[in-house]
Design a protein around this motif. Structure first.
Motif, short mmCIF file in Angstrom:
data_model
loop_
_atom_site.label_atom_id
_atom_site.label_comp_id
_atom_site.label_asym_id
_atom_site.label_seq_id
_atom_site.Cartn_x
_atom_site.Cartn_y
_atom_site.Cartn_z
N UNK A 87 -3.22 10.73 8.94
CA UNK A 87 -3.51 10.60 7.89
C UNK A 87 -3.33 9.24 7.31
N UNK A 88 -2.20 8.70 7.48
CA UNK A 88 -1.86 7.38 7.18
C UNK A 88 -2.76 6.38 7.61
N UNK A 91 -6.59 6.75 6.64
CA UNK A 91 -6.81 6.29 5.36
C UNK A 91 -6.57 4.83 4.93
N UNK A 92 -5.51 4.25 5.33
CA UNK A 92 -5.27 2.80 5.39
C UNK A 92 -6.39 1.89 6.27
N UNK A 95 -9.98 1.69 4.98
CA UNK A 95 -10.08 0.68 3.80
C UNK A 95 -9.99 -0.66 4.14
N UNK A 96 -9.14 -0.74 5.34
CA UNK A 96 -9.19 -2.17 5.99
C UNK A 96 -10.30 -2.75 6.58
N UNK A 99 -12.52 -3.86 4.01
CA UNK A 99 -12.07 -5.44 3.48
C UNK A 99 -12.41 -6.59 4.57
N UNK A 146 -4.25 -9.59 5.61
CA UNK A 146 -3.20 -9.91 4.88
C UNK A 146 -2.26 -8.83 4.79
N UNK A 147 -2.07 -7.60 5.37
CA UNK A 147 -1.51 -6.65 5.08
C UNK A 147 -0.32 -5.97 6.00
N UNK A 148 0.04 -7.25 6.63
CA UNK A 148 1.35 -7.03 7.82
C UNK A 148 2.30 -6.14 7.24
N UNK A 149 2.69 -6.29 6.11
CA UNK A 149 3.79 -5.29 5.67
C UNK A 149 3.31 -3.60 5.88
N UNK A 150 2.08 -3.33 5.34
CA UNK A 150 1.52 -2.23 5.59
C UNK A 150 1.42 -1.96 7.00
N UNK A 152 3.54 -2.77 9.50
CA UNK A 152 4.90 -2.27 9.65
C UNK A 152 5.43 -0.81 9.50
N UNK A 153 4.82 -0.43 8.35
CA UNK A 153 5.18 0.78 7.85
C UNK A 153 4.12 1.84 8.49
N UNK A 157 5.62 5.00 11.46
CA UNK A 157 5.07 6.46 11.45
C UNK A 157 4.08 6.82 12.81
#
Lengths: 227, 227
Positions: A87-88, A91-92, A95-96, A99, A146-150, A152-153, A157
């Motif tokens: 799901x994560x 979903x993420x 969207x990416x 973008x 520019x979503x490298x922190x996302x 990692x998260x 998971x």
DNA sequence: GTAAAATAACTTGTATGCAAGTTATCTATA
DNA sequence: TATAGATAACTTGCATACAAGTTATTTTAC
């Protein structure tokens, strides 16, 4: 347990984290098996401290279960956690890729293209390299946005998902992963967010179909038995 | 640094994590300030070990920066990381409120309703309790959708966002947060996923507007200076 | 032989000491 | 006085020792 050489630039803790992670994802360490801090520390030639800290981080994504004063077990394959990871990611990343249609530079597109070439090359030669290339492909998209922190998260998971994806590569013959990636790439290059999202969702939808095969073939690794 | 009493059920590491987190989010510890492991350990009456492990976890979301052999600093307010946290929350929770329309039971709706009553009660009495109630409201939605692991991941990143939200509560007078939540609740109760997503996105869109105010009023806490 | 209790052998959580690296201070030298 | 170098006082990373709790084993009583 497979023990690669320690990279001089990484700390002992990072080394322990990397080795344990790789062995869990590759199923070299079987789901459900117990692993002791001292045992791993001895194998890696470290003390308990960095191993303990690595296991702490892994326990945050529930890929290992730390049972205080009892031990540490590698989690069974858990359909709920796989669903969450899936799901994560869906979903993420849906969207990416939208973008990315706006944000991708020529250099970014070339990097994706290069990755795709390698995927197509190794598809028939060495499927074990596909997993890494697949991860790289998705990571590049995070970087473009520019979503490298996302990243990692989501990656933490996704380990639940990656284990299953590994099973999938063994049990499912007709892989469409690489052609899926090219469809996503084509949409991003064409700056078509609707097509990009559609291509990505088609890609991720394949793992629904695989679950039935996997859950029967690898029953001993799956928790509960339901689903 | 505010030091609440230790909950007997939590480990020293969990206690340290909780106290440090709360003090960072509440801005009791200023962004950019240095915090030493020994210093915190002494304040909390612990040894360095559990504090060290708590800071390690916090560093994963970059809310603290561990500089080996130098020290540990609380991160400055970073617009890029806030954007990532905001992106992650918006993307994930917009999908969740849709799913919640299908999944919410009567008991779930009652729990949300109860939370809303408290929000409306404390809106004029004690705004400091709104932050907790807001967090609770969103967490209930994760629980309804059986996505608690995602909640943990999003929460960790949201600390960047939560700090700004705290500033926002100080600087922005006309808060619409509570009425936003009621709109989301109404849509879920009506099982209307389109309205739920719309209400949620309207809710999150407010923080765009706040950023200009915040970035000027609290300039000293913001990294770089750009944006 | 069986069951219950004591004990020994494990586990992780935490405290402490040392190693290695950074920074500030003090000293010496021009 | 200014500047360069030595040194002392910090920091976190890691190793080790111990504390506290769980589990397996052994012993003891019947």
């Amino acid at each position: 347990m497979i023990v690669p050489a320690k990279n001089p630039s990484e700390t002992n803790r990072e080394y322990a984290f990397r080795v344990i992670s790789e062995n869990i994802i590759s199923l070299e360490i079987e789901p459900g098996s117990m692993i002791g801090e001292q045992e791993i520390a001895t194998i890696l030639g470290l003390s308990r401290t960095p191993v303990h800290e690595a296991l702490l981080e892994l326990s945050k994504s529930k890929i290992v279960d730390i049972l205080p004063q009892k031990g540490c077990s590698v989690s069974m394959i858990d359909s709920d956690l796989i669903r969450e990871a899936r799901f994560l990611r869906i979903t993420v990343e849906a969207a990416l890729v939208e973008d990315a249609c706006e944000l991708a530079t020529e250099a970014d597109l070339q990097e994706l293209e290069e990755n795709l070439q390698l995927q197509e090359f190794y598809l028939k030669k060495d499927q074990s390299k596909l997993l890494t290339l697949d991860n790289d492909f998705h990571e590049i998209i995070y970087r473009i946005c520019n979503k490298m922190q996302c990243h990692y998260m989501v990656s933490l998971m996704s380990m639940h998902f990656d284990r299953v994806r590994n099973l999938s590569l063994r049990s499912v013959k007709d892989l469409k992963i690489v052609s899926d990636h090219r469809a996503i790439f084509d949409a991003i290059k064409a700056k078509d967010p609707v097509a990009a999202r559609a291509a990505f969702q088609k890609h991720m939808a394949r793992f629904d179909l695989d679950w039935n095969i996997i859950s029967q073939e690898y029953k001993q690794y799956i928790s509960d038995g339901k689903n």
